[in-house]
Structures are given as C-alpha cells and as structure tokens.
Design a protein around this motif. Structure first.
Motif, PDB file in Angstrom:
ATOM      1  N   GLU A   3      -8.427   4.238  -3.527  1.00  0.00           N
ATOM      2  CA  GLU A   3      -9.392   3.410  -2.786  1.00  0.00           C
ATOM      3  C   GLU A   3      -9.902   4.146  -1.551  1.00  0.00           C
ATOM      4  OE1 GLU A   3      -9.300  -0.697  -0.145  1.00  0.00           O
ATOM      5  OE2 GLU A   3      -7.931  -0.495  -1.865  1.00  0.00           O
ATOM      6  N   VAL A   4      -8.975   4.738  -0.783  1.00  0.00           N
ATOM      7  CA  VAL A   4      -9.346   5.419   0.455  1.00  0.00           C
ATOM      8  C   VAL A   4     -10.130   6.700   0.166  1.00  0.00           C
ATOM      9  CG1 VAL A   4      -8.427   6.608   2.490  1.00  0.00           C
ATOM     10  CG2 VAL A   4      -7.409   4.439   1.739  1.00  0.00           C
ATOM     11  N   LEU A   5      -9.676   7.453  -0.822  1.00  0.00           N
ATOM     12  CA  LEU A   5     -10.322   8.724  -1.132  1.00  0.00           C
ATOM     13  C   LEU A   5     -11.768   8.526  -1.572  1.00  0.00           C
ATOM     14  CD1 LEU A   5     -10.171  11.762  -1.419  1.00  0.00           C
ATOM     15  CD2 LEU A   5      -9.184  11.448  -3.711  1.00  0.00           C
ATOM     16  N   GLU A   6     -12.013   7.499  -2.347  1.00  0.00           N
ATOM     17  CA  GLU A   6     -13.389   7.240  -2.797  1.00  0.00           C
ATOM     18  C   GLU A   6     -14.293   6.902  -1.620  1.00  0.00           C
ATOM     19  OE1 GLU A   6     -15.769   4.693  -6.211  1.00  0.00           O
ATOM     20  OE2 GLU A   6     -13.586   4.693  -6.155  1.00  0.00           O
TER      21      GLU A   6
ATOM     22  N   VAL B 236      -1.675  10.770   3.755  1.00  0.00           N
ATOM     23  CA  VAL B 236      -0.655  11.395   2.907  1.00  0.00           C
ATOM     24  C   VAL B 236      -0.244  10.373   1.861  1.00  0.00           C
ATOM     25  CG1 VAL B 236       1.659  12.384   2.801  1.00  0.00           C
ATOM     26  CG2 VAL B 236       0.173  12.876   4.762  1.00  0.00           C
ATOM     27  N   ALA B 237      -0.338  10.758   0.601  1.00  0.00           N
ATOM     28  CA  ALA B 237      -0.015   9.833  -0.484  1.00  0.00           C
ATOM     29  C   ALA B 237       0.876  10.536  -1.509  1.00  0.00           C
ATOM     30  CB  ALA B 237      -1.292   9.324  -1.154  1.00  0.00           C
ATOM     31  N   ARG B 238       1.757   9.735  -2.106  1.00  0.00           N
ATOM     32  CA  ARG B 238       2.559  10.248  -3.220  1.00  0.00           C
ATOM     33  C   ARG B 238       1.761  10.011  -4.496  1.00  0.00           C
ATOM     34  NH1 ARG B 238       8.537   8.238  -5.315  1.00  0.00           N
ATOM     35  NH2 ARG B 238       8.947  10.044  -6.692  1.00  0.00           N
ATOM     36  N   TYR B 239       1.419  11.114  -5.143  1.00  0.00           N
ATOM     37  CA  TYR B 239       0.565  11.010  -6.319  1.00  0.00           C
ATOM     38  C   TYR B 239       1.376  10.664  -7.562  1.00  0.00           C
ATOM     39  CZ  TYR B 239      -3.639  11.963  -9.054  1.00  0.00           C
ATOM     40  OH  TYR B 239      -4.737  11.838  -9.860  1.00  0.00           O
ATOM     41  N   GLY B 240       2.626  11.102  -7.585  1.00  0.00           N
ATOM     42  CA  GLY B 240       3.501  10.827  -8.717  1.00  0.00           C
ATOM     43  C   GLY B 240       4.625  11.840  -8.762  1.00  0.00           C
TER      44      GLY B 240
ATOM     45  N   TYR C 183       1.428   6.639   1.356  1.00  0.00           N
ATOM     46  CA  TYR C 183       0.579   5.726   0.591  1.00  0.00           C
ATOM     47  C   TYR C 183       0.804   5.943  -0.892  1.00  0.00           C
ATOM     48  CZ  TYR C 183      -1.996   4.302   4.742  1.00  0.00           C
ATOM     49  OH  TYR C 183      -2.330   3.768   5.952  1.00  0.00           O
ATOM     50  N   ASN C 184       0.665   4.840  -1.661  1.00  0.00           N
ATOM     51  CA  ASN C 184       0.818   4.968  -3.112  1.00  0.00           C
ATOM     52  C   ASN C 184      -0.508   5.394  -3.743  1.00  0.00           C
ATOM     53  OD1 ASN C 184      -0.759   2.613  -3.284  1.00  0.00           O
ATOM     54  ND2 ASN C 184       1.056   1.296  -3.311  1.00  0.00           N
ATOM     55  N   ARG C 185      -0.466   5.627  -5.027  1.00  0.00           N
ATOM     56  CA  ARG C 185      -1.633   6.178  -5.705  1.00  0.00           C
ATOM     57  C   ARG C 185      -2.802   5.200  -5.712  1.00  0.00           C
ATOM     58  NH1 ARG C 185      -1.498   9.510 -11.402  1.00  0.00           N
ATOM     59  NH2 ARG C 185      -3.774   9.789 -11.641  1.00  0.00           N
ATOM     60  N   SER C 186      -2.485   3.913  -5.845  1.00  0.00           N
ATOM     61  CA  SER C 186      -3.542   2.907  -5.866  1.00  0.00           C
ATOM     62  C   SER C 186      -4.309   2.901  -4.541  1.00  0.00           C
ATOM     63  CB  SER C 186      -2.942   1.524  -6.144  1.00  0.00           C
ATOM     64  OG  SER C 186      -3.910   0.522  -6.021  1.00  0.00           O
TER      65      SER C 186
ATOM     66  N   ARG D 211       0.815  -1.216   0.000  1.00  0.00           N
ATOM     67  CA  ARG D 211       0.000   0.000   0.000  1.00  0.00           C
ATOM     68  C   ARG D 211       0.851   1.269   0.000  1.00  0.00           C
ATOM     69  NH1 ARG D 211      -3.239  -0.856   5.357  1.00  0.00           N
ATOM     70  NH2 ARG D 211      -4.255   1.083   4.735  1.00  0.00           N
ATOM     71  N   ARG D 212       2.151   1.134   0.255  1.00  0.00           N
ATOM     72  CA  ARG D 212       3.003   2.308   0.441  1.00  0.00           C
ATOM     73  C   ARG D 212       3.958   2.514  -0.730  1.00  0.00           C
ATOM     74  NH1 ARG D 212       1.941   5.409   5.125  1.00  0.00           N
ATOM     75  NH2 ARG D 212       0.857   4.092   6.629  1.00  0.00           N
ATOM     76  N   ASP D 213       4.312   3.772  -0.926  1.00  0.00           N
ATOM     77  CA  ASP D 213       5.342   4.136  -1.903  1.00  0.00           C
ATOM     78  C   ASP D 213       6.701   3.718  -1.332  1.00  0.00           C
ATOM     79  OD1 ASP D 213       6.615   5.601  -4.120  1.00  0.00           O
ATOM     80  OD2 ASP D 213       7.239   6.972  -2.526  1.00  0.00           O
ATOM     81  N   PRO D 214       7.483   2.925  -2.058  1.00  0.00           N
ATOM     82  CA  PRO D 214       8.733   2.400  -1.493  1.00  0.00           C
ATOM     83  C   PRO D 214       9.769   3.473  -1.171  1.00  0.00           C
ATOM     84  CG  PRO D 214       8.562   1.867  -3.838  1.00  0.00           C
ATOM     85  CD  PRO D 214       7.237   2.412  -3.416  1.00  0.00           C
ATOM     86  N   LEU D 215       9.749   4.613  -1.858  1.00  0.00           N
ATOM     87  CA  LEU D 215      10.756   5.641  -1.611  1.00  0.00           C
ATOM     88  C   LEU D 215      10.411   6.497  -0.400  1.00  0.00           C
ATOM     89  CD1 LEU D 215      13.288   7.249  -2.418  1.00  0.00           C
ATOM     90  CD2 LEU D 215      11.801   8.644  -3.905  1.00  0.00           C
ATOM     91  N   THR D 216       9.178   6.971  -0.330  1.00  0.00           N
ATOM     92  CA  THR D 216       8.822   7.954   0.693  1.00  0.00           C
ATOM     93  C   THR D 216       8.094   7.367   1.901  1.00  0.00           C
ATOM     94  OG1 THR D 216       6.688   8.424  -0.355  1.00  0.00           O
ATOM     95  CG2 THR D 216       8.601   9.693  -1.116  1.00  0.00           C
ATOM     96  N   GLY D 217       7.513   6.190   1.767  1.00  0.00           N
ATOM     97  CA  GLY D 217       6.731   5.612   2.856  1.00  0.00           C
ATOM     98  C   GLY D 217       5.313   6.126   2.911  1.00  0.00           C
TER      99      GLY D 217
END
Length: 497
Positions: free
Chosen positions: A345-348, A404-408, A338-341, A330-336
C-alpha cells in the motif's frame, strides 16, 4: 369549561372588572396612533397609579442615571409600551370585592412573585417583551379571583386548604372540570385583553403551543411556589427542585442559570412587592436553600470535572489501544517491521508521488546470507532472534520517513523516498558494514554475525519504470545478481528495455 360554570360567570354581578383607568389603558394599548401625552393624561387621573409608576421608574428594574421626580419623566424613562403595560398591571391588582382577603392575598402574593420571575425568565430566554411578560405573570391566576366571587366561601376554603398550586389545580379539576387558568382565559376575553396575554393566561398551567413567551409564564408560577411554600423546609425544597426541572425542560435553563435567577429574584423582590403593596414570604429559608444548592452545584461541578477527566482518560486509552491494534495489523509480529500488505500500500503511493512530481524513489531488496544454515545449525529460536535483531538494526540505521518491511522469510525491503541511486547505494552499504560488525545473536556465549545481499533499484530522472511492479522486479533481479557475485554486497538494478 362547563357551560353551567360559564353561565355562572356571565351572570355574576360581582365578577372582577377593570377599574375605569384600566379600561382606558386597554383601549389605548390597542390604538396604534396613541401618543405618550394621551397615556400620561389617563394615568394622571389616578393618583395612586401615578405614584406607583413614579416608584417603578426609580426602581432597579429601570435604573436611571438620575432620580425621576414627576410622572412625565417616569413615562419618558419607561417608554410608551412599558407605561401602558405596567399601568394596566397596577390597575388590575385592585379589581375584586375583597370579600375573601386571605385567599385573595395568597393569589396576589403568588402573582406578584410570578410577575418578577416571568420578567427575569424572559431575559434569560432572550425575549424583548419584559413588560408584557411581567403583566402575563401577574394575571395568570386572575381566574382564582373570578371563582372566589362566583363560588364564594366554598371555593375560598378550597384555596386556603390547598398545600400548593398543584393541589389547588387538582381540586378545581375534580370539582369544576376545569382549572382557574381556563377561567382566567375566559375573563381575559371579557376584559378584551390582547391575544398574547389571553393565550398566556389560558396556557399558564397546561401549555399547548409551548411558545417561549407562554413557557416563561408557566414556569414563573413554579418559581413563585418556592416563596409560597413558606417556612416548610420539605415543601420549599420540593418546590425548588420542581421549578428547576420545569425551567430546564421548558426553557433549557441549566441549574447554574436557575440559581442565578433565584438570586436575582431575592435582590429585586422586596422592591417589586412594595410597588404592588404585597408582603413577600420571608426570604430566610429561600436564602438558606440557595446556599445549600450552590454548595451542591460546586460538588456536582467537581464530580462532573472528575467524570469528564476520567472519560477523557478512558477515551485516550481507547484511542491508544485502537492505534496500537491498527499498528499491530500493519506490522510483522516477529520483527516489528511493516508487513507485506502494508508495504504494498505504502510503496504504491510513494511510487505514484515520485512519478508525478519527478523526485527519486529508491528501494532495496535485502536477503540475509546463508540464513538457512543458522536455522539448521542453531534452531529456529536462534533464527527468530537473528531476524528480530536484524530488523531492529535496519530500522535504527534509516530515517524515520523511510520504510522497513519484512517481505517474507529472511527477505526485507527498504523504501527510501527522495533518495537517488548513488545516495541509496551509500546508505545500504553503510548498513551492511554496521550489521556485519554487530552480533545478531549469541550462541553458547559466542557472538553470531551475519551478512546480507541487497539489490537496489531507483525511480529517478534517468530511469523511469512504468509500474511499481517493474521497480520491484529490477530490485529483485539486482539482489540475485549480488547473490551470484558472492553475497555480502549491494548490486544496482536497471530499467529493462
């Protein structure tokens, strides 16, 4: 059973037969109208039987608050069914001619021990037929007495030579094509014993129906073999192990319960053997075996506790690994962050909840200012360090319920459930101030500071977005507005007309 053996049994003049009082008791037991007074009259004709009934009423098996002094009191304590059943058992122990005393003594000693074992096994199994169980256990080897009369010395020697009941059964089946249980079942029919007893005797060595009653009878014989093994240590231990296995397999009795059963046997057996005038085997070896078994049980329980603790630890570690792996997915490997996927899911879910309940939901699109210059001037390793430290700072300045999520690339999205537009703007501006004042990396010993631009949009009472994508689009447009206005600022988006 072979026809020739049945013919021998039918024509044997010395075949064991119930005494007159036993025949009368069998008759009474099958009469639904019988009353206690009639049973008392029948038993009272036999002084020895009366004495035994008095003794058992005062025994630990039927602990009475006061001592029973006469037959009438004894029968009242025991009850009608128990009276008839026990009286029948006492009467039948005297059948037979007594021409082979060694073999007969062995049979009755095993039978009396089995009778007590059968009663106690029934208690553990929850059966309310204590006396019937005791009688069935007592009579399960009655076929041996019949075979002693029919076959004489040859069979008596076979009984005396057999090391244990299993060896006797094997010899009988080899010689006769059947065993003493089959003969006992045949004899029970001749005596007109109740069907419950006949079937239990017949199946005492090879259970077919495997009812709980019959299983108790079958297992009781194996328990009795522990005492019959005598002082032979190896045979006693093997009989103990085999009886415990049979109790577990046929009655579901665990080892601790089985040991408790043996302790109950040791306590009650002297009294029961006295009632039936049968000397029990010396209990010293059995007590030693029981003590050893209890020590082994303690060791086994300790080992099971250790194994259970180890299994729980392994399960916890496995669950923790699985949880970490699930979190990593569920997490972005670089920043820790949440990833976009995971963000989508959570935002919806948050958008649907806010729309349904009417509470506010704010989101902030954040883009690091001039981040391309960081990569171009200092390299991607420094750029990665900036992204990691910025994400940590961002997560540190929001609530645990915020996302907090990394969008890209260098873009992040912050989801603020329950926060209206004004409060959300205050939060993001405070974060911008904190981030701008903190070094996100150090290059050649010098601090590297960055700023960001943010676009804010809120699903609230005044502004209602139709879809979560519309909310994202409004925040994205607000972000570009902040960029156009000179960066390092927070801009608020609105619902498109």
């Amino acid at each position: 059973m072979r026809p020739e053996l049945e013919s021998q049994l039918s024509n044997c003049r010395n075949l064991p037969s119930p005494p007159g009082v036993a025949l009368r008791i069998i008759e009474l037991a099958q009469d639904p109208e019988v009353v206690m007074a009639t049973a008392a009259d029948a038993i009272g004709l036999d002084a020895a039987l009366s004495a035994r009934m008095l003794r058992i009423a005062n025994s630990p098996l039927y602990a009475s608050r006061r001592r029973v002094e006469n037959l009438s009191q004894a029968l009242t304590v025991l009850g009608l069914n128990a009276t008839l059943t026990l009286a029948l058992g006492f009467s039948l122990t005297r059948c037979g001619t007594g021409t082979h005393p060694v073999a007969q003594e062995r049979v009755w000693r095993r039978s009396v021990i089995a009778a007590l074992a059968c009663r106690l096994l029934g208690q553990h199994a929850g059966l309310r037929k204590a006396e019937e169980l005791m009688l069935a256990g007592l009579l399960q080897d009655i076929g041996v007495l019949a075979l002693l009369e029919v076959l004489g010395d040859d069979y008596a020697q076979l009984v005396e030579r057999a090391d244990d009941n299993a060896a006797l059964l094997a010899a009988e089946r080899d010689l006769l094509g059947c065993d003493h249980a089959a003969v006992g079942g045949w004899l029970a029919r001749q005596w007109n014993l109740p069907a419950l007893l006949r079937e239990a005797i017949m199946e005492s060595e090879t259970p077919v129906s495997d009812t709980t009653f019959n299983a108790c009878v079958a297992v009781s014989g194996h328990v009795a073999d522990i005492w019959i093994a005598g002082t032979d240590e190896a045979r006693t231990e093997e009989a103990h192990r085999h009886a415990a296995l049979q109790a577990a397999t046929r009655l579901g009795l665990d080892y601790a319960a089985f040991l408790a059963l043996i302790e109950d046997m040791l306590a009650a057996l002297p009294e029961v053997c006295t009632m039936f005038d049968v000397p029990p085997a010396p209990p010293a070896r059995i007590q030693a075996l029981l003590d050893q078994a209890r020590e082994l049980l303690v060791v086994r329980n300790l080992r099971e506790i250790q194994e259970a603790a180890r299994a729980r630890k392994e399960a916890d570690e496995h669950e923790d690994r699985a949880r970490r792996l699930a979190e990593e997915v569920r997490r972005d490997p670089l920043t820790g962050a949440y990833n976009r996927s995971q963000l989508e899911e959570v935002l919806e879910k948050e958008f649907d909840a806010a729309t349904r309940h009417g509470w506010p939901l704010s989101i902030a699109f954040i883009d690091l200012d001039d981040f391309k210059q960081v990569n171009d001037r200092w390299g991607h390793l420094v750029g990665d360090e900036v992204l990691r430290n910025f994400a940590k700072s961002l997560m540190r300045h929001v609530r645990s319920s915020d996302i907090v999520a990394r969008y890209g690339g260098e873009e992040f999205l912050v989801v603020l459930p329950g926060i209206n537009e004004e409060a959300a703007a205050h939060v993001v501006r405070r974060i911008l101030s904190e981030v701008a004042g903190a070094a996100m990396a150090h290059v050649n010993g010098q601090p590297l500071h960055i700023t960001f631009s943010a676009g804010l949009a809120t699903q609230g009472a005044l502004e209602q977005f139709r879809h979560v994508d519309d909310l994202l689009r409004a925040a994205d447009e607000a972000l570009y507005g902040a960029k156009r206005e000179g960066r390092n600022r927070v801009s608020v988006g609105v619902v498109s007309p």
